[in-house]
Design an enzyme around this catalytic site. Structure first.
Site, short mmCIF file in Angstrom:
data_model
loop_
_atom_site.label_atom_id
_atom_site.label_comp_id
_atom_site.label_asym_id
_atom_site.label_seq_id
_atom_site.Cartn_x
_atom_site.Cartn_y
_atom_site.Cartn_z
N TYR A 74 1.05 -1.83 -0.20
CA TYR A 74 0.38 0.21 0.27
C TYR A 74 0.89 1.34 -0.52
O TYR A 74 0.52 2.16 -0.69
CB TYR A 74 -0.91 -0.13 0.96
CG TYR A 74 -2.44 1.02 1.24
CD1 TYR A 74 -2.77 0.88 0.36
CD2 TYR A 74 -1.83 2.41 1.45
CE1 TYR A 74 -4.39 1.46 0.42
CE2 TYR A 74 -2.40 3.55 1.30
CZ TYR A 74 -4.36 3.05 0.92
OH TYR A 74 -5.26 4.41 0.80
N PHE A 126 -6.65 19.96 -24.01
CA PHE A 126 -7.07 19.16 -24.88
C PHE A 126 -8.64 19.18 -23.80
O PHE A 126 -8.82 19.70 -23.04
CB PHE A 126 -6.74 17.93 -24.17
CG PHE A 126 -7.23 16.56 -24.96
CD1 PHE A 126 -7.40 16.61 -26.66
CD2 PHE A 126 -7.74 15.84 -23.89
CE1 PHE A 126 -8.05 15.46 -26.91
CE2 PHE A 126 -8.71 15.02 -24.73
CZ PHE A 126 -8.93 14.76 -25.62
N ASP A 127 -9.69 18.67 -24.73
CA ASP A 127 -10.64 18.91 -24.31
C ASP A 127 -10.93 18.66 -23.01
O ASP A 127 -12.12 18.68 -22.31
CB ASP A 127 -11.71 17.31 -25.07
CG ASP A 127 -11.74 17.64 -26.24
OD1 ASP A 127 -10.59 17.75 -27.19
OD2 ASP A 127 -12.48 16.69 -27.08
N ASP A 217 1.15 20.02 -20.59
CA ASP A 217 1.13 18.65 -20.89
C ASP A 217 1.73 18.03 -22.20
O ASP A 217 1.96 17.67 -23.06
CB ASP A 217 -0.91 19.00 -22.06
CG ASP A 217 -1.57 17.76 -22.35
OD1 ASP A 217 -0.69 17.12 -21.90
OD2 ASP A 217 -2.65 18.14 -21.69
N ALA A 219 1.42 14.58 -22.32
CA ALA A 219 1.20 13.06 -23.01
C ALA A 219 2.51 12.80 -24.23
O ALA A 219 2.44 11.89 -24.53
CB ALA A 219 -0.43 13.30 -23.89
N LYS A 260 0.03 7.87 -23.25
CA LYS A 260 0.43 7.75 -24.94
C LYS A 260 2.20 7.41 -24.48
O LYS A 260 2.11 6.88 -24.80
CB LYS A 260 0.53 9.42 -25.39
CG LYS A 260 -1.46 9.67 -25.81
CD LYS A 260 -2.35 10.00 -24.28
CE LYS A 260 -3.67 10.76 -25.05
NZ LYS A 260 -4.40 10.22 -23.65
N HIS A 452 -20.63 13.99 -28.31
CA HIS A 452 -20.28 12.19 -29.74
C HIS A 452 -20.43 10.89 -29.42
O HIS A 452 -20.44 10.00 -29.88
CB HIS A 452 -19.48 13.47 -29.97
CG HIS A 452 -17.72 13.03 -29.23
ND1 HIS A 452 -18.06 14.43 -27.91
CD2 HIS A 452 -17.18 13.12 -28.67
CE1 HIS A 452 -17.47 14.98 -27.86
NE2 HIS A 452 -16.46 13.67 -27.30
C1 P71 Z 1 -6.56 11.05 -26.82
C2 P71 Z 1 -7.18 11.24 -25.95
C3 P71 Z 1 -7.82 10.28 -24.96
C4 P71 Z 1 -9.39 10.77 -25.12
C5 P71 Z 1 -9.62 11.77 -23.66
C6 P71 Z 1 -11.43 11.82 -24.10
C7 P71 Z 1 -12.14 12.06 -24.79
C8 P71 Z 1 -12.35 11.60 -26.20
C9 P71 Z 1 -9.97 10.78 -25.96
C10 P71 Z 1 -6.42 12.49 -23.52
C11 P71 Z 1 -5.61 13.44 -23.81
C12 P71 Z 1 -4.77 14.27 -24.17
C13 P71 Z 1 -4.11 15.17 -24.13
C14 P71 Z 1 -3.25 16.26 -25.04
C15 P71 Z 1 -4.29 15.39 -22.00
C16 P71 Z 1 -5.08 13.62 -22.46
C17 P71 Z 1 -6.68 13.48 -21.44
N1 P71 Z 1 -6.06 11.90 -25.38
N2 P71 Z 1 -3.94 15.45 -22.66
O1 P71 Z 1 -6.84 11.71 -27.97
O2 P71 Z 1 -4.41 14.27 -25.67
O3 P71 Z 1 -6.09 12.10 -21.05
O4 P71 Z 1 -7.56 10.07 -21.47
O5 P71 Z 1 -5.52 9.85 -19.91
O6 P71 Z 1 -7.30 11.32 -19.05
O7 P71 Z 1 -7.48 10.46 -27.77
P1 P71 Z 1 -6.95 10.84 -20.46
#
Ligand code: P71
Length: 460
Positions: A74, A126-127, A217, A219, A260, A452
């Site tokens: 843990y 990002f979203d 960020d 990723a 990623k 979506h």
């Molecule tokens: C991608 C994703 C995954 C995704 C997430 C939400 C809706 C659709 C697809 C995630 C990212 C990203 C960047 C630059 C943070 C996140 C979130 N991308 N920054 O492209 O591209 O990371 O999914 O691990 O929470 O399909 P997380």
């Protein structure tokens, strides 16, 4: 970057996962039952899955071996100390907050630094980041250069921040309203476009003038570094590790979706240079993610993440990775299919608005193309257009559409071969050949937010 046909994948395949192209009749039935939304498909009904590069990587034997040495204590797991050491070595951030994925790291960062009424400038959030900024009562401010928004503009660093826009924002709102600047590298929302080191440094200088911290960020930090090495004058002879070191020298910390560029199926972290900030972050990590040395992950997952980070800066890996994406892009261009130029790091973004010019936004041209790619070749892509980004005006209720109708073909890391990519290119070409007969779609169900993921359509 060497020409694609002068080298092959820098790995061989030890384990395979069977995939199957179901019949045209079965595909038609599957997509109809899915309400013409590929998020509703069973993955077993998909032949080549290009929905996302997130959490879909193939791990190496070194990572899988690490899975077997998970220390599931843990507190104080040895895997956490390994992760911390690797992250400090790469980023210079001493303090590491593991999280279950990227958005959880964003959540903690916002809790610690953001208050209602704040503004968070960046290139293009990002979203999930935008979502967390808004959930904190703050305003996301995209300061991407104007050229970054133009699909056909073939510039090397279309992820760059417009320094003038950023300066205006800082002058207007100052340190009181701007807790930090966030640079997303590569920039996902405009096509996986990189940020130059010159731009990183310019942002840092400007931020210092105003006493505002800078976060990254991260990723896709490794893919960004590869583009710098290949495209930015003066970096060709630097190692990727040196370049990443320079990128992070401009930042006070980062959020990371390890799904990623850490080459794992789940995981993330927040990394910080300030111990004081770290202590505040742990206060949010514990109730939302878990104790500070596991943060919602198993020890084995943390080990795989540490090892993925050790592997991702391999030059041959990145050359092959970026080369594969670029090669698919060139095949599509060769077939006369309009794409966002130049190809980005993790996928090809087809300009569906221009390919299916006969369909207005209201008939979801990008979604129509997603459906056709599935019908043609069992390929799952993702819509980034009227469905994902269209929304209703708060007062008039009128639909407001995004400027672009894009379809993203996102390439998982180390998963598909160039023959899979050839198949994708041929299927896209076949769809493009019959573009004039492609009909639009009509929404029959939409959720109030993030529609979506769950929308259902009917064919017109
Ligand atoms: C991608 C994703 C995954 C995704 C997430 C939400 C809706 C659709 C697809 C995630 C990212 C990203 C960047 C630059 C943070 C996140 C979130 N991308 N920054 O492209 O591209 O990371 O999914 O691990 O929470 O399909 P997380």
């Amino acid at each position: 970057m060497r020409p694609r046909d002068t080298y092959a994948e820098p790995y061989k395949i030890k384990m395979v996962e069977p995939i199957r192209l179901i019949s045209p009749g079965e595909r038609k039935q599957a997509i109809t039952e899915a309400g013409y939304n590929v998020f509703n498909l069973k993955s077993e009904d998909v032949y080549i899955d290009l929905l996302t590069d997130s959490g879909t990587s193939a791990m190496s034997e070194y990572q899988w071996a690490g899975i077997m040495s998970g220390d599931e204590s843990y507190a104080g797991s040895k895997n956490f100390y390994h992760l911390q050491q690797v992250i400090e070595d790469i980023t210079g951030c001493k303090f590491v907050v593991p999280t279950h994925q990227g958005r959880a790291a964003e959540h903690i960062l916002m809790r610690v630094l953001v208050k209602p009424g704040d503004r968070i400038p960046g290139n293009m959030h990002f979203d999930t980041t935008e979502g967390h900024i808004r959930l904190s009562g703050a305003e996301p401010v995209n300061c991407l250069t104007d050229q970054g928004y133009i699909p056909g503009e073939k510039l090397p660093f279309k992820g760059n921040i417009d320094i003038n826009k950023l300066e205006k924002e800082l002058l207007a709102h100052g340190r009181e309203k701007i807790p930090f600047i966030l640079i997303t590298a590569t920039c996902n929302n405009n096509g996986g476009q990189p940020v130059s080191l010159e731009n990183f440094k310019a942002v840092r200088r400007l931020a210092d003038r105003f006493g505002v911290p800078v976060f990254l960020d991260a990723a896709r930090f490794a893919e960004n570094a590869y583009f710098i090495q290949q495209r930015e004058p003066g970096y060709r002879n630097k190692t990727l590790k040196e370049i990443v070191g320079e990128m992070f020298s401009c930042a006070d910390g980062c959020t990371m979706s390890a799904k990623k560029d850490a080459l794992v199926n789940i995981g993330g972290f927040l990394a910080l240079k300030s111990e004081e900030l770290y202590q505040q972050a742990v206060e949010w990590q514990i109730p939302f993610e878990g104790f500070r040395t596991y943060g919602g992950l198993a020890g084995r997952d943390i080990e795989a993440m540490a090892r993925g980070l050790e592997e991702v800066l391999d030059e041959q890996y990145l050359e092959n990775r970026i080369g594969q994406v670029q090669c698919l892009g060139e095949k599509l261009i060769g077939a006369g299919i309009p794409i966002v130029q130049p190809p980005g790091g993790h996928g090809i973004y087809i300009d569906a608005g221009s390919l299916l010019g006969h369909l207005p936004h209201s008939q979801f041209p990008a979604q129509a193309l997603v459906v056709e790619l599935y019908l043609e070749g069992g390929i799952r892509s993702v819509e980034l257009g009227a469905c994902a980004f269209g929304h209703r005006d708060g007062t008039t209720g009128e639909m407001i559409y995004p400027a672009l109708e894009l379809v993203r073909l996102t390439i998982p890391r180390r998963v598909y071969t160039d023959r899979h990519m050839d198949f994708v290119a041929r299927a896209a070409e076949a769809v493009a050949d019959r573009k004039n007969s492609i009909r639009g779609l009509q929404l029959v169900y939409e959720a109030p937010v993030l529609r979506h993921f769950t929308a259902r359509f009917a064919r017109l």
